[in-house]
Every structure is written in structure tokens, then in C-alpha cells.
Design an enzyme around this catalytic site. Structure first.
Site, PDB file in Angstrom:
ATOM      1  N   SER A 169     -46.451 -23.480 -70.670  1.00 50.05           N
ATOM      2  CA  SER A 169     -46.203 -22.667 -71.877  1.00 50.05           C
ATOM      3  C   SER A 169     -46.715 -23.627 -73.055  1.00 50.05           C
ATOM      4  O   SER A 169     -46.914 -24.831 -73.181  1.00 50.05           O
ATOM      5  CB  SER A 169     -44.526 -22.952 -72.077  1.00 50.05           C
ATOM      6  OG  SER A 169     -43.891 -22.393 -70.932  1.00 50.05           O
TER       7      SER A 169
HETATM    8  N1  SAH Z   1     -42.118 -24.420 -67.297  1.00 46.04           N
HETATM    9  C1  SAH Z   1     -43.555 -24.148 -66.944  1.00 46.04           C
HETATM   10  C2  SAH Z   1     -43.938 -22.792 -67.236  1.00 46.04           C
HETATM   11  C3  SAH Z   1     -44.525 -22.007 -66.271  1.00 46.04           C
HETATM   12  S1  SAH Z   1     -44.703 -20.290 -66.399  1.00 46.04           S
HETATM   13  C4  SAH Z   1     -44.209 -25.285 -67.577  1.00 46.04           C
HETATM   14  O1  SAH Z   1     -43.920 -25.974 -68.418  1.00 46.04           O
HETATM   15  O2  SAH Z   1     -45.526 -25.175 -67.043  1.00 46.04           O
HETATM   16  C5  SAH Z   1     -43.373 -19.679 -65.568  1.00 46.04           C
HETATM   17  C6  SAH Z   1     -43.374 -20.135 -64.067  1.00 46.04           C
HETATM   18  O3  SAH Z   1     -42.204 -19.280 -63.483  1.00 46.04           O
HETATM   19  C7  SAH Z   1     -44.474 -19.513 -63.194  1.00 46.04           C
HETATM   20  O4  SAH Z   1     -45.010 -21.089 -62.559  1.00 46.04           O
HETATM   21  C8  SAH Z   1     -44.096 -18.680 -62.197  1.00 46.04           C
HETATM   22  O5  SAH Z   1     -44.522 -18.625 -60.949  1.00 46.04           O
HETATM   23  C9  SAH Z   1     -42.556 -19.116 -62.210  1.00 46.04           C
HETATM   24  N2  SAH Z   1     -41.514 -17.895 -61.914  1.00 46.04           N
HETATM   25  C10 SAH Z   1     -41.647 -16.616 -61.960  1.00 46.04           C
HETATM   26  N3  SAH Z   1     -40.582 -15.935 -61.669  1.00 46.04           N
HETATM   27  C11 SAH Z   1     -39.968 -16.794 -60.823  1.00 46.04           C
HETATM   28  C12 SAH Z   1     -38.591 -16.911 -60.014  1.00 46.04           C
HETATM   29  N4  SAH Z   1     -38.115 -15.854 -59.853  1.00 46.04           N
HETATM   30  N5  SAH Z   1     -38.197 -18.213 -59.425  1.00 46.04           N
HETATM   31  C13 SAH Z   1     -38.843 -19.242 -59.691  1.00 46.04           C
HETATM   32  N6  SAH Z   1     -40.045 -19.232 -60.390  1.00 46.04           N
HETATM   33  C14 SAH Z   1     -40.512 -18.320 -61.114  1.00 46.04           C
END
Ligand code: SAH
Length: 218
Positions: free
Chosen positions: A67
Site C-alpha cells: 500500500s
Molecule cells: N497490507 C499490505 C497490503 C497488501 S494488498 C501491505 O502492507 O503490503 C492486499 C492484500 O490482501 C493482498 O496481498 C491480497 O492477496 C490480500 N487479500 C485479499 N483478499 C483477502 C482475503 N479474503 N483474506 C486474506 N487476504 C486477502
């Protein structure tokens, strides 16, 4: 490939990033300090080394992103964290947001549904710095019932609706920060859990996240 070298140049860029985020309206000094302390370039491929401190999202593989720092700071500030609180994070991704939370002295439980991203973090040596940070592979729509209830929940993917199980796993008076919407843009909401099990909503700014998908992905 990951970099493990945190140079003066990186530290200088980090200071500039903190000032940029401050100018955009982040006022919680503890959040800014966590961002100042964390070597964000460790959380992505070394190809991004020179640009890792730009205030933007970057690809981390599997179609997912780390993010934007402003977004990380915005969500973290809304959580109003106190030391030792139990925090559930949905969407571990690069683990950057999880480490921002851990830097602030809370106990973090984070879930990722993409097996490859989950496995990548197992080999990420820097994370050993945070022994109280716990990683889970699974579908966050179910939350983590055996580890709850939580003081705070942070969702870092775009939720088409508020997952009821996550509200259930919040303590009374607990907060959930979640971007809600199924289009390109989502509205940041903050929910406060009430004693009767319902939740009140506050509306914040618009953001654009990758979708929160159902089920696990191996
Ligand atoms: N917090 C992260 C942002 C990652 S983007 C960071 O700091 O890098 C969002 C993430 O959520 C992705 O890796 C995606 O695979 C995950 N995601 C999406 N739907 C999800 C779900 N139902 N359960 C767990 N993870 C999920």
C-alpha cells in the site's frame, strides 16, 4: 531479490517521505515515527530500491501491491492504537503495514489468502525482529475466531461489504478501519462496536485498494 542494506540515502529518503505524509494531514507522531523507523525498501524487490520511498503503491507479485505509505498512515491513525492491544489485519501482502503496527507496540495477527505471498514472508528474515507478530494463511472473511476478540481490525483490501464475522470478533468499544466498495474507488469507514453487537459507522476519504477476494488461493 531483497535488499538488506539500509543506507544513509535510504534513511534520508525516509525522512522526506515522513514530511510528505505529514503535509498530507497525518498528525499521529507515533505513526510517523514507525514509518521513519521501517526500511520500506526491504519489503519489495530490489528493483524498486531507488523509488521505494515515493509515496505510492508498488507491485509485490501475484497481482498485489504494497500500500501507499499515506494510506498505511491514514488507516493506522484511525485505529487510535494503544500499546499491547490485539490487532487483526486482513491482507498481509508485503507485511509492511503489519510491521508499522508492530512498531507501535501492539500484538498483530495478520491473514493472507495468497499462498505465495504468505510463503514469501516465511523467508523474510527482517520479520524476526517482531516475535509477537503472527502470520496466518487463510480467507479473512472468516477472521480468526480462536484468537479473538480483537481491540482493533484493519482491512487492507477493498471489501464489497462489511464482513459480519469480523464485526463479531471485535471487542465492545473496539474499532475497525475498512475500505468499502466494489468499484474502483472505496470509502474508508471506521466502525465502533457497540455493546449490543451492532456497529456505528464514521465515513472518511476515498481510496483505491486491490479487492478483498473470497476463499484461499494456493
Ligand atoms: N497490507 C499490505 C497490503 C497488501 S494488498 C501491505 O502492507 O503490503 C492486499 C492484500 O490482501 C493482498 O496481498 C491480497 O492477496 C490480500 N487479500 C485479499 N483478499 C483477502 C482475503 N479474503 N483474506 C486474506 N487476504 C486477502
Amino acid at each position: 531479490m531483497r535488499t538488506t542494506d539500509d543506507s544513509y540515502l535510504h534513511k534520508g529518503l525516509r525522512k522526506q517521505l515522513v514530511e510528505t505524509i505529514r503535509q498530507k494531514g497525518i498528525t499521529d507522531e507515533r505513526v510517523l515515527e514507525a514509518i521513519l523507523n521501517l526500511p520500506r525498501h526491504f519489503f519489495m524487490d530490489s528493483a524498486f530500491d531507488k523509488i521505494a520511498y515515493e509515496d505510492r503503491a508498488f507491485p509485490i507479485g501475484e497481482g498485489q501491491t504494497i500500500s501507499q505509505p499515506y494510506t498505511v498512515a491514514y488507516q493506522t491513525q484511525l485505529l487510535e492504537l494503544k500499546p499491547f492491544e490485539k490487532v487483526l489485519e486482513i491482507g498481509t501482502g508485503s507485511a509492511y503495514q503489519a510491521c508499522v503496527l508492530a512498531e507501535m507496540g501492539v500484538q498483530v495477527y495478520t491473514i493472507e489468502r495468497q499462498k505465495k505471498l504468505f510463503d514469501n514472508n516465511k523467508q523474510f528474515a527482517y520479520l524476526k525482529k517482531y516475535p509477537r507478530l503472527k502470520f496466518f494463511y487463510g480467507d479473512s472473511y472468516a477472521g480468526l475466531p480462536t484468537y479473538g476478540p480483537f481491540d482493533k481490525v484493519i482491512v487492507t483490501a477493498a471489501a464489497p461489504y462489511i464482513p459480519p464475522k469480523l464485526v463479531e470478533q471485535l471487542k465492545t468499544g473496539g474499532l475497525m478501519v475498512i475500505p468499502v466498495g466494489d468499484g474502483k474507488v472505496q470509502r474508508m469507514l471506521r466502525l465502533t462496536k457497540q455493546a449490543d453487537g451492532s456497529a456505528t459507522e464514521e465515513l472518511y476519504d476515498n481510496f483505491s485498494f486491490v479487492p478483498m477476494l473470497g476463499g484461499k488461493n494456493s
